[in-house]
Design a protein around this motif. Sequence first.
Motif, short mmCIF file in Angstrom:
data_model
loop_
_atom_site.label_atom_id
_atom_site.label_comp_id
_atom_site.label_asym_id
_atom_site.label_seq_id
_atom_site.Cartn_x
_atom_site.Cartn_y
_atom_site.Cartn_z
N ASP A 67 0.87 -1.18 0.00
CA ASP A 67 0.00 0.00 0.00
C ASP A 67 0.90 1.22 0.00
OD1 ASP A 67 -1.92 1.92 0.27
OD2 ASP A 67 -2.69 1.21 2.18
N LEU A 68 0.87 2.02 -1.06
CA LEU A 68 1.76 3.16 -1.20
C LEU A 68 1.14 4.46 -0.70
CD1 LEU A 68 3.02 2.34 -4.82
CD2 LEU A 68 4.11 1.77 -2.63
N LEU A 69 -0.07 4.40 -0.15
CA LEU A 69 -0.78 5.61 0.22
C LEU A 69 -0.72 5.87 1.72
CD1 LEU A 69 -3.92 5.12 -2.05
CD2 LEU A 69 -1.80 6.34 -2.56
N PRO A 70 -0.64 7.14 2.09
CA PRO A 70 -0.66 7.48 3.52
C PRO A 70 -2.08 7.32 4.08
CG PRO A 70 -0.72 9.47 2.19
CD PRO A 70 -0.56 8.32 1.23
N PRO A 71 -2.22 7.24 5.40
CA PRO A 71 -3.55 7.11 5.98
C PRO A 71 -4.39 8.37 5.75
CG PRO A 71 -1.83 7.01 7.68
CD PRO A 71 -1.15 7.21 6.37
N ALA A 72 -5.69 8.17 5.67
CA ALA A 72 -6.62 9.28 5.43
C ALA A 72 -6.99 9.95 6.75
CB ALA A 72 -7.88 8.76 4.75
N ASP A 73 -7.05 11.28 6.71
CA ASP A 73 -7.60 12.06 7.82
C ASP A 73 -9.05 12.42 7.57
OD1 ASP A 73 -5.16 12.36 9.43
OD2 ASP A 73 -4.44 13.48 7.70
N ALA A 74 -9.43 12.49 6.30
CA ALA A 74 -10.80 12.80 5.90
C ALA A 74 -11.02 12.24 4.50
CB ALA A 74 -11.04 14.30 5.91
N VAL A 75 -12.29 12.00 4.18
CA VAL A 75 -12.67 11.45 2.88
C VAL A 75 -13.77 12.32 2.29
CG1 VAL A 75 -13.62 9.45 1.67
CG2 VAL A 75 -12.13 9.11 3.66
N LEU A 76 -13.62 12.64 1.01
CA LEU A 76 -14.67 13.33 0.26
C LEU A 76 -15.01 12.48 -0.95
CD1 LEU A 76 -16.53 15.68 -0.49
CD2 LEU A 76 -14.54 16.81 -1.53
N VAL A 77 -16.24 11.99 -0.99
CA VAL A 77 -16.72 11.23 -2.13
C VAL A 77 -17.57 12.17 -2.96
CG1 VAL A 77 -17.91 9.17 -2.95
CG2 VAL A 77 -16.74 9.13 -0.73
N ALA A 78 -17.01 12.65 -4.05
CA ALA A 78 -17.71 13.61 -4.90
C ALA A 78 -17.00 13.65 -6.26
CB ALA A 78 -17.69 15.01 -4.27
N PRO A 79 -17.74 13.65 -7.33
CA PRO A 79 -19.17 13.44 -7.39
C PRO A 79 -19.51 11.99 -7.08
CG PRO A 79 -18.27 13.51 -9.61
CD PRO A 79 -17.14 13.82 -8.67
#
Length: 173
Positions: A67-79
């Motif tokens: 997994d090359l991604l850092p942890p999420a602090d927030a998520v925005l699903v849009a559109p």
Amino acid sequence: MLYLLGSAAPPVLSFPVVVEQAQARGWGVVVGLTPTAASWLEPELPLLAELTGYPVKSRFRRPGEPDLLPPADAVLVAPATLNTINSIALGITPSWVAGFAAEAIGRRIPMAVMPCTNEALTAHPQMGRSVETLRESGVRVLLGEGGFVPNPPGTGNPAAYPWAVALDAVAGA
């Protein structure tokens, strides 16, 4: 770190600009796209990776793949399309976007979802149930006044999609 997750609806074509807007607000950004949205943005995928410093995610990792991604602090699903909203609410994970968002609920990562559906799709009975399920799960769903207001079928204006409202919502989360 903001995870900006998009479905295949016309406002997703603005992702390079939206990434820059989020970064101007102080967010590091990871982009995730449904497979169809990724195909729409295929020419911009290298630019999005360059802007964010991370690969654009549109598929699940293979077993053993790092997994090359850092942890999420927030998520925005849009559109967020009807399909994506229903998938997240029902815990059905046909795409990496739906899977990540569904798991984010369980991890209690602050999340906002802003639909991009027309009036006919929004009137589907499952849409209301899914929105209610997401809200009961602590997800901020930006549907209606103060968020995304659905339009009659065939009359959408992607340039009018309220990205600033969505970015404000995750900043407040």
